[in-house]
Design a protein around this motif. Sequence first.
Motif, PDB file in Angstrom:
ATOM      1  N   TYR A  42       0.701  -1.307   0.139  1.00 36.00           N
ATOM      2  CA  TYR A  42      -0.325  -0.067  -0.046  1.00 36.00           C
ATOM      3  C   TYR A  42       1.034   1.534  -0.149  1.00 36.00           C
ATOM      4  CZ  TYR A  42      -3.737  -3.192   0.827  1.00 36.00           C
ATOM      5  OH  TYR A  42      -5.509  -3.894   0.330  1.00 36.00           O
ATOM      6  N   ALA A  67      -2.663  -0.081  10.789  1.00 34.41           N
ATOM      7  CA  ALA A  67      -3.006   1.181   9.753  1.00 34.41           C
ATOM      8  C   ALA A  67      -3.238   2.545  10.916  1.00 34.41           C
ATOM      9  CB  ALA A  67      -4.368   0.807   9.425  1.00 34.41           C
ATOM     10  N   LYS A  72      -4.023   6.247   9.306  1.00 40.58           N
ATOM     11  CA  LYS A  72      -5.129   5.268   8.145  1.00 40.58           C
ATOM     12  C   LYS A  72      -5.487   4.273   8.073  1.00 40.58           C
ATOM     13  CE  LYS A  72      -2.032   6.548   4.371  1.00 40.58           C
ATOM     14  NZ  LYS A  72      -3.273   7.861   3.571  1.00 40.58           N
ATOM     15  N   GLU A  74      -8.643   4.085   7.936  1.00 45.14           N
ATOM     16  CA  GLU A  74      -9.500   3.037   6.804  1.00 45.14           C
ATOM     17  C   GLU A  74      -8.531   1.914   5.986  1.00 45.14           C
ATOM     18  OE1 GLU A  74      -7.504   5.981   4.402  1.00 45.14           O
ATOM     19  OE2 GLU A  74      -8.284   5.884   6.495  1.00 45.14           O
ATOM     20  N   LEU A  75      -7.502   2.059   6.456  1.00 44.45           N
ATOM     21  CA  LEU A  75      -6.928   0.982   5.486  1.00 44.45           C
ATOM     22  C   LEU A  75      -6.816  -0.583   6.671  1.00 44.45           C
ATOM     23  CD1 LEU A  75      -4.275   2.496   3.336  1.00 44.45           C
ATOM     24  CD2 LEU A  75      -6.409   1.962   2.744  1.00 44.45           C
ATOM     25  N   ASP A  78      -8.189  -4.289   4.993  1.00 51.00           N
ATOM     26  CA  ASP A  78      -6.933  -4.588   3.647  1.00 51.00           C
ATOM     27  C   ASP A  78      -6.027  -4.733   4.711  1.00 51.00           C
ATOM     28  OD1 ASP A  78      -8.991  -3.750   1.922  1.00 51.00           O
ATOM     29  OD2 ASP A  78      -8.597  -2.132   2.136  1.00 51.00           O
ATOM     30  N   LEU A  79      -4.603  -3.697   5.082  1.00 50.75           N
ATOM     31  CA  LEU A  79      -3.835  -4.169   6.095  1.00 50.75           C
ATOM     32  C   LEU A  79      -4.040  -5.485   6.518  1.00 50.75           C
ATOM     33  CD1 LEU A  79      -2.739  -1.153   7.015  1.00 50.75           C
ATOM     34  CD2 LEU A  79      -1.699  -2.348   5.442  1.00 50.75           C
TER      35      LEU A  79
END
Length: 236
Positions: A42, A67, A72, A74-75, A78-79
């Motif tokens: 990312y 995150a 971040k 909001e990640l 995903d992370l």
Amino acid sequence: MTTSDRHLLDWSPDAVVFDCDGTLMDSERHWQEARHRAFLEYGLQPPPGFTEQALGLHYEDCGRLMAQSVHKPELAQDLTAALLDHFLALVIDDPVTMPGAVPLVRLLSGRLPLAVASNCPRVVVEGSLERAGLLAHFQHLVVPDTGDRVRPKPHPDVYTVAARLCGVAPHRALAVEDSLTGVEAARRAGLRILGVGPRPKGDGATRADVWLPTLDAPELLAWAHALDGPRGRHGS
């Protein structure tokens, strides 16, 4: 060796519960590489000191921390997903046991009920222990499970459940841990604790009953040899 150390190694538990990552399996380096790859995926860089902050965390908690550490939030999902994907690829390709893990487990097997209490997904624990030839020595594997309301370390749940499955009171079981997160979980559950690996900075190691550099420390192997056995095993 301190008086406390001698007292622990003069004691005979009724069960032993091992952590997996960094205790039985040399997989912390895989988590570190997986975190690095997930950040890079990312376009991010881990902040200084992140490795120490992440040690022993459940992978979902680690993903959220990753995150947050780069501002971040909001990640987080995903992370977390990227972290687990990268780790699974690494650990399947290169499962390695920690020094002394195999002989110690084999010494204890048949003498005491043995369990694993880990923050890793079950597929990781089972797969890595199977490839290392250790899985058959353990009667129980306990990992976090939202369905069973088993929370990850540092909550005490995995150790509380492991002691119960082994059929022993928590204070009669020995936890073997390499991280302060795991030590805290075992302490909250009421187990006695053997810390293993690099000694934590500060006074963190004092939260364990004894801290030894490796599982093949001579005094630990002598203690295992001296245990009465075999003990009665409890069914799963």
